[in-house]
Design a protein around this motif. Structure first.
Motif, PDB file in Angstrom:
ATOM      1  N   UNK A  55       0.786  -1.357  -0.057  1.00  0.00           N
ATOM      2  CA  UNK A  55       0.038  -0.082  -0.121  1.00  0.00           C
ATOM      3  C   UNK A  55       0.832   1.236   0.070  1.00  0.00           C
ATOM      4  N   UNK A  56       2.095   1.286   0.147  1.00  0.00           N
ATOM      5  CA  UNK A  56       2.941   2.431   0.173  1.00  0.00           C
ATOM      6  C   UNK A  56       3.848   2.453  -1.235  1.00  0.00           C
ATOM      7  N   UNK A  57       3.591   1.477  -2.099  1.00  0.00           N
ATOM      8  CA  UNK A  57       4.322   1.596  -3.300  1.00  0.00           C
ATOM      9  C   UNK A  57       4.141   2.936  -4.087  1.00  0.00           C
ATOM     10  N   UNK A  58       2.813   3.412  -4.070  1.00  0.00           N
ATOM     11  CA  UNK A  58       2.718   4.657  -4.824  1.00  0.00           C
ATOM     12  C   UNK A  58       3.377   5.889  -4.200  1.00  0.00           C
TER      13      UNK A  58
ATOM     14  N   UNK B  23       0.123   9.646  -1.039  1.00  0.00           N
ATOM     15  CA  UNK B  23       0.426   8.201  -0.945  1.00  0.00           C
ATOM     16  C   UNK B  23      -0.468   7.407  -1.909  1.00  0.00           C
ATOM     17  N   UNK B  24      -1.816   7.834  -2.072  1.00  0.00           N
ATOM     18  CA  UNK B  24      -2.649   7.278  -3.001  1.00  0.00           C
ATOM     19  C   UNK B  24      -3.616   8.464  -3.512  1.00  0.00           C
ATOM     20  N   UNK B  25      -3.994   8.073  -4.953  1.00  0.00           N
ATOM     21  CA  UNK B  25      -4.911   9.027  -5.689  1.00  0.00           C
ATOM     22  C   UNK B  25      -5.820   8.059  -6.135  1.00  0.00           C
ATOM     23  N   UNK B  26      -7.044   8.350  -5.959  1.00  0.00           N
ATOM     24  CA  UNK B  26      -8.075   7.427  -6.378  1.00  0.00           C
ATOM     25  C   UNK B  26      -8.244   7.212  -7.849  1.00  0.00           C
TER      26      UNK B  26
ATOM     27  N   UNK C 154       2.460  -1.987  -8.352  1.00  0.00           N
ATOM     28  CA  UNK C 154       1.233  -2.729  -7.462  1.00  0.00           C
ATOM     29  C   UNK C 154       0.633  -3.669  -8.375  1.00  0.00           C
ATOM     30  N   UNK C 155       0.410  -3.540  -9.754  1.00  0.00           N
ATOM     31  CA  UNK C 155      -0.138  -4.804 -10.402  1.00  0.00           C
ATOM     32  C   UNK C 155       0.585  -5.984 -10.876  1.00  0.00           C
ATOM     33  N   UNK C 156       2.090  -5.998 -10.721  1.00  0.00           N
ATOM     34  CA  UNK C 156       2.945  -7.018 -11.258  1.00  0.00           C
ATOM     35  C   UNK C 156       3.279  -7.881  -9.945  1.00  0.00           C
TER      36      UNK C 156
ATOM     37  N   UNK D 289     -10.076   0.975 -15.107  1.00  0.00           N
ATOM     38  CA  UNK D 289     -10.436   0.637 -13.635  1.00  0.00           C
ATOM     39  C   UNK D 289      -9.557   0.349 -12.484  1.00  0.00           C
ATOM     40  N   UNK D 290      -8.340   0.315 -13.005  1.00  0.00           N
ATOM     41  CA  UNK D 290      -7.037  -0.227 -12.052  1.00  0.00           C
ATOM     42  C   UNK D 290      -7.089   0.953 -10.981  1.00  0.00           C
ATOM     43  N   UNK D 291      -6.813   0.324  -9.629  1.00  0.00           N
ATOM     44  CA  UNK D 291      -6.605   1.272  -8.412  1.00  0.00           C
ATOM     45  C   UNK D 291      -5.252   1.086  -7.812  1.00  0.00           C
ATOM     46  N   UNK D 292      -4.832   1.943  -7.147  1.00  0.00           N
ATOM     47  CA  UNK D 292      -3.582   1.573  -6.336  1.00  0.00           C
ATOM     48  C   UNK D 292      -4.269   1.025  -4.972  1.00  0.00           C
ATOM     49  N   UNK D 293      -3.684   0.168  -4.513  1.00  0.00           N
ATOM     50  CA  UNK D 293      -3.939  -0.265  -3.020  1.00  0.00           C
ATOM     51  C   UNK D 293      -4.177   0.777  -1.934  1.00  0.00           C
TER      52      UNK D 293
END
Length: 482
Positions: A145-148, A357-360, A413-415, A477-481
């Motif tokens: 969840x911190x990768x972004x 840290x994360x953008x929707x 995050x997807x890989x 539709x991909x989202x960041x954790x």
């Protein structure tokens, strides 16, 4: 060298990356290495100009691109097999030794083109391994969840290195010539080694099994109601995939048991353990990595979107901007201010992702920012003065920085972490192998048709990446954790 491995903490318990000492040590090592790279290129260009003609100097500066492009796919396999931390440490040791050796030779004798060409080839060869490993390492130093946020921190480090590295390299040349600058570059790269050794490694997370994705990241959810036959077909496919995923989890547990044994004797990287345990040849790992990317419904279109974006972006913002400034009479200072505007925008984008840290709606936002950035690139050729160009460049930097950071975060995050070296290698070939080819084409096209048509065409190519991201449902539709 024994790696320290710590279990992955739950996302809720993990500290933010910008407050995590382990991540900050990695960031310090990365920043020091990048500053050293910038100083090295200043030293190399100065020594090459002093030793030969401008054409020869240009060849020395570009010769490293050949082994980097040819060997990077193999470098991704090496990173996944032997662990990214070990590969990055080894790469920095080799680069440091090569640069310090050149510095020692230059202190004793004058620069020779053969020596500069040799170190350039060595750097390019090592970069082919170093860059995929750098791309795979963040997943081993922080939680998913911190990768972004780490991607934003990495962007800030690159901007800082670009700003600080060039003046440091110039200072080294001014004080002691190319030899002193090479020595400074070697010392900066050397600083990264003990910092990397102190970085603790996390265990690779287990593969998640849920109703929406199979092991290749393929979405089995339907967009809407497709009739009873379609619903039954999707139900059967979902059941087959979940069953296959359960079988994969059982196999993963067996590999995990073996990995724990390897960690006890200092093995670094689950991908390396699996490959070595099975005795699989390197070409099979490469084939499996390419197949994994091709079958992945997010990674495959994402890398294609990155390729289109870079092809349309690199030419105008490098050689195209120089020619535009020359034709408009802005001069070198005006071009410098425009580049400063771009760098400021990109830095703001990296800072935003670092703090948030994360953008929707990451997939959709990446597509929109690519499209917006492409429009701004096209507009850059039609601005009336330097002040307007600086404002447009600021917008280009902000949008391109956001899209680049989001695409990088989605790659991370997807890989599957065990494939991250190979995924990073393919993305690197796109950015460092294909995109630079557009620069001489852009220069030639501007000579034939002028800046306006070429900038607009480049913007259209860049915009195709955003259109692709919007059209592919799984990427959109991909989202960041969280």
């Amino acid at each position: 060298m024994t790696a320290t491995v710590i279990p992955s903490a739950p996302a809720s318990a993990a500290r933010p990356a910008h407050r995590d000492g382990n991540v900050l040590r990695w960031l310090g090592a990365y920043t020091s290495s990048m500053i050293g790279d910038n100083v090295y290129y200043i030293a190399l260009s100065w020594a090459a100009v002093q030793s030969g003609t401008p054409t020869q100097a240009g060849l020395v500066m570009t010769v490293s691109a050949v082994p980097r492009a040819l060997l990077m796919l193999g470098g991704g396999v090496v990173a996944d097999r032997f662990g990214p931390r070990r590969v990055v440490i080894g790469s920095d040791v080799v680069r440091c030794a090569a640069v310090l050796a050149v510095a020692a030779v230059l202190f004793a004798a004058g620069p020779g083109l053969w020596l500069l060409t040799l170190v350039s080839i060595v750097f390019g060869t090592v970069d082919a391994v170093f860059m995929p490993a750098v791309g795979a390492l963040p997943a081993r130093v922080t939680s998913r969840d911190q990768l972004a946020r780490v991607q934003g921190m990495r962007g800030l480090a690159i901007r800082f290195a670009n700003v600080v590295g060039a003046p440091l390299g110039g200072l080294g040349v001014a004080l002691g010539g190319a030899a002193a600058a090479f020595g400074l570059a070697g010392m900066l790269i050397a600083i990264s080694v003990p910092l990397l050794i102190s970085v603790r490694m996390r265990e690779l997370p287990a593969h998640d099994v849920d109703d929406a994705h199979d092991v290749d990241g393929v979405d089995v959810a339907d967009d809407g109601v497709g009739g009873a036959g379609a619903a039954e077909g999707h139900a059967r496919v979902a059941a087959d995939r979940v069953a296959g995923a359960h079988a994969r989890v059982a196999a993963d547990r067996a590999v995990e048991d073996e990995r724990h044994v390897r960690v006890a004797v200092g093995e670094d990287g689950a991908g390396a353990v699996a490959g070595k345990a099975a005795g699989a040849p390197a070409w099979r790992d490469l084939r499996d990595g390419l197949r994994y990317i091709r079958r992945h419904r997010v990674l495959a279109p994402l890398i294609a979107a990155i390729a289109l974006g870079d092809l349309g972006f690199v030419g105008p913002l490098n050689v195209g901007l120089t020619l535009l400034a020359d034709r408009r009479g802005w001069g070198a200072s005006g071009m410098g201010w425009v580049l400063a505007g771009f760098g400021t925008g990109a830095g703001v984008a990296a800072l935003l992702l670092t703090m948030r840290g994360r953008l929707p709606h990451a997939g959709r936002l990446a597509a929109v920012t690519i499209l917006g950035g492409s429009v701004a690139i096209g507009a850059l050729a039609f601005v009336p003065n330097v002040a307007a160009a600086i404002g447009v460049a600021l917008l280009v930097g902000l949008l391109a920085g956001l899209s680049g950071a989001l695409c990088g975060a989605l790659l991370q995050t997807q890989a599957d972490p065990a494939y991250l070296g190979r995924v990073s290698a393919v993305a690197g070939i796109v950015s460092l192998g294909l995109a630079p080819l557009s620069m001489p084409l852009t220069a030639a096209a501007i000579g034939w048709w002028g800046t306006g048509p070429v900038f607009v065409t480049s913007a259209a190519v860049c915009g195709l990446g955003g259109v692709l991201a919007l059209c592919v449902r799984d990427l959109r539709r991909a989202e960041l954790p969280r």
